[in-house]
Design an enzyme around this catalytic site. Structure first.
Site, PDB file in Angstrom:
ATOM      1  N   HIS A 197       0.822  -1.198   0.000  1.00 21.35           N
ATOM      2  CA  HIS A 197       0.000   0.000   0.000  1.00 21.35           C
ATOM      3  C   HIS A 197       0.862   1.257   0.000  1.00 21.35           C
ATOM      4  CE1 HIS A 197      -2.929  -2.967   1.467  1.00 21.35           C
ATOM      5  NE2 HIS A 197      -3.837  -2.181   0.967  1.00 21.35           N
ATOM      6  N   ASP A 253      -4.205  -7.022  -7.863  1.00 22.58           N
ATOM      7  CA  ASP A 253      -4.421  -6.282  -6.628  1.00 22.58           C
ATOM      8  C   ASP A 253      -4.718  -4.832  -7.014  1.00 22.58           C
ATOM      9  OD1 ASP A 253      -4.638  -5.771  -3.945  1.00 22.58           O
ATOM     10  OD2 ASP A 253      -2.694  -6.604  -3.408  1.00 22.58           O
TER      11      ASP A 253
END
Length: 526
Positions: A191, A261
């Site tokens: 992230h 993702d």
């Protein structure tokens, strides 16, 4: 192509082939106009996050509205249970973490947990769950996987991931194993940065690729934003080496979808950027591009950026139209099969699904939580909880600290003081708001012998700030009970410690029950 209104005085042309490979987010709990037009144009999938699902009934109404606008659209959710929950984001999940289920090591219980979650998702008219996790958590310092994995041994991970997936499928849900080729040995969170795994091919295959042999039994696979130089150049999610590796790992028997993702994650959003990452992912063999969450970005702009980048690649000849069209048709065919499965499996009422999930989760958590040395117990004094966790948990999103609430539920006078040093929101970026209830100065709490101290930890050995806080606290108050929410191998060496295998509501309730009854479960599941 379809001409779509894009705002006052403007029109955006959506391309049906491009929309056929996109999974888009939205902001809020209703279908915005721009998304309705994209659904009319053939948008393949929509993904929901916690800000879309403040409660199960709202999630159900939103999913039904999406299906009413576009019956073909698959509504997905990133719902693992445990610490990563969207449907129960306001309260914390009623299910234990994957690590707790792996610690109990009862595959039938894991299957029932998958079924309980699947029943709730089905009751909310959802089609695809981005679960189970197939990562093998070999690095206790891993900041993003941790208790989301079923364990640190490939066979156990494969066994429980398949059992959980079987429960989801029994409830009529689609499944997505993640994160290929393995995210369990990373020390960075994708992230915020691009993780790198420096293992040789044989070691990586033995420790991380082995569980993926179950992929042919699942509906889809999610590729990870990770670098594995021994396997190829570039992040797996957008590089051409990942899809052939998956085919080799399963002997060419995987015929499901490959989903990326989230493309808004810093690992690829910063370099090469979301639009370029979308093009590279299709070139690398992805079928469906998860654009990520719109919590901090404009939802329509996210779709436009990926859409326009792919369309530019077609128009310049970089991406052959025939390749994109075949990919979109294949993706829609697989998604139609998921919608068909979902419609043909009866769904329970939301209240019944929630009640069943809560019962199963509470019983499972009680089996998993343990006291390492059997000495930790509450002694009747007012409790003060010091949350020492410093590093944000981006995957689980904003969460309030659950231990204080669990103590109060059991009649314990409990409070949480302000941060030991620095503003709370700065120190705990994963929190959405300070916890309610009485708050005491931290130093007064440490020095007050009438208060029993409890400390919450996750990564005290690898997070320098968390380790510093814990060392200072234990030096001042060695009688502090440590409630460790990370994996057991990341726990500190302390006489009064509870291994909670997660920080969610059901795990904290089980931890409090253990502290109240004083039972010695040391070694039972840790």
């Amino acid at each position: 192509m379809t001409s779509i209104p894009a705002g006052p005085g403007a029109r955006l042309r959506y391309d049906a082939d491009v929309l056929g490979v996109l999974m888009a987010p939205l902001t809020g709990t209703a279908v915005p106009g721009w998304l309705g037009h994209a659904l009319d144009g053939g948008l393949a999938s929509v993904i929901l996050f916690g800000h879309n699902t403040p409660d199960a009934a709202t999630a159900r109404d939103l999913a039904r509205a999406l299906h009413a606008r576009a019956e073909h659209c698959v509504v997905a959710i990133d719902e693992e249970g445990g610490d990563v929950t969207r449907l129960q984001s306001a309260t914390g999940s009623g299910l234990p973490t994957a690590r707790a289920l792996g610690a109990i090591d009862d595959p039938e219980l894991t299957r029932r947990a998958g079924r309980a979650l699947g029943d709730l998702l089905a009751a909310c008219d959802l089609d695809l769950d981005l679960a189970p996790v197939l990562d093998v958590s070999t690095d206790p310092a891993n900041p993003v996987i941790g208790t989301r994995a079923y364990g640190d041994e490939p066979n156990r991970v494969a066994l429980h991931a398949r059992a959980f997936a079987a429960g989801l499928i029994d409830a009529g849900l689609g499944t997505c194993a993640k994160h290929f080729p393995g995210h369990g040995a990373t020390s960075a969170d994708s992230h915020t940065a691009l993780p790198r795994i420096d293992l040789g091919p044989a070691e990586f295959e033995r420790e991380h690729l082995a569980p993926w042999r179950i992929a042919p039994w699942l509906d889809s696979v999610m590729t990870a934003h990770v670098l594995v130089p021994a396997l190829g150049e570039g992040p797996a999610s957008i590089s051409p080496w990942a899809r052939p590796l998956l085919d080799r790992a399963v002997g060419g028997t995987f015929h499901g979808l490959v989903i990326t993702d989230a493309l808004d994650m810093a690992a690829v959003a910063e370099d090469p950027g979301c639009g370029e990452a979308a093009v590279r992912a299709i070139e690398a063999g992805a079928d469906l591009l998860c654009l990520g969450t719109s919590l901090r970005r404009d939802d329509e702009r996210m779709l436009r950026e990926a859409h326009d980048a792919l369309l530019d690649a077609v128009e310049t000849g970089r991406l052959p139209r025939v390749v994109l069209r075949e990919r979109a048709e294949r993706t829609r065919e697989r998604l139609r099969s998921l919608r068909t499965r979902r419609r043909f499996v009866p769904a329970p009422e939301i209240e019944d699904a929630l009640a069943g999930l809560e019962r199963l989760g509470a019983a499972a958590a009680a089996r998993a939580v343990s006291s390492r040395h059997g000495h930790a117990r509450l002694d009747g004094r007012p409790a003060v909880v010091l949350d020492l966790r410093h590093r944000a948990q981006h995957t689980s999103g904003a969460r309030t600290q659950q231990l204080v609430a669990a103590l109060r539920e059991r009649g314990i006078d409990a409070a949480e003081p302000p941060e030991l040093d620095g503003p709370e929101q700065h120190r705990h970026p994963e929190r959405s708001a300070p916890p309610a209830g009485p708050r005491l100065p931290a130093r007064r709490a440490q020095d007050d012998p009438t208060a029993q101290l409890l400390a919450v930890t996750r990564l005290p050995r690898s997070d320098a700030e968390e380790g510093r806080r814990l060392a200072a606290l234990l030096a001042a108050r060695p009688d502090t009970i440590v409630v460790h929410t990370g994996v057991p191998d990341a726990a500190p060496d302390h006489r009064l410690i509870v291994l909670a295998h997660g920080a969610g509501r059901t795990m904290m309730r089980a931890a409090v029950d253990l502290l109240l009854d004083g039972a010695d479960r040391g070694g039972r599941a840790g």
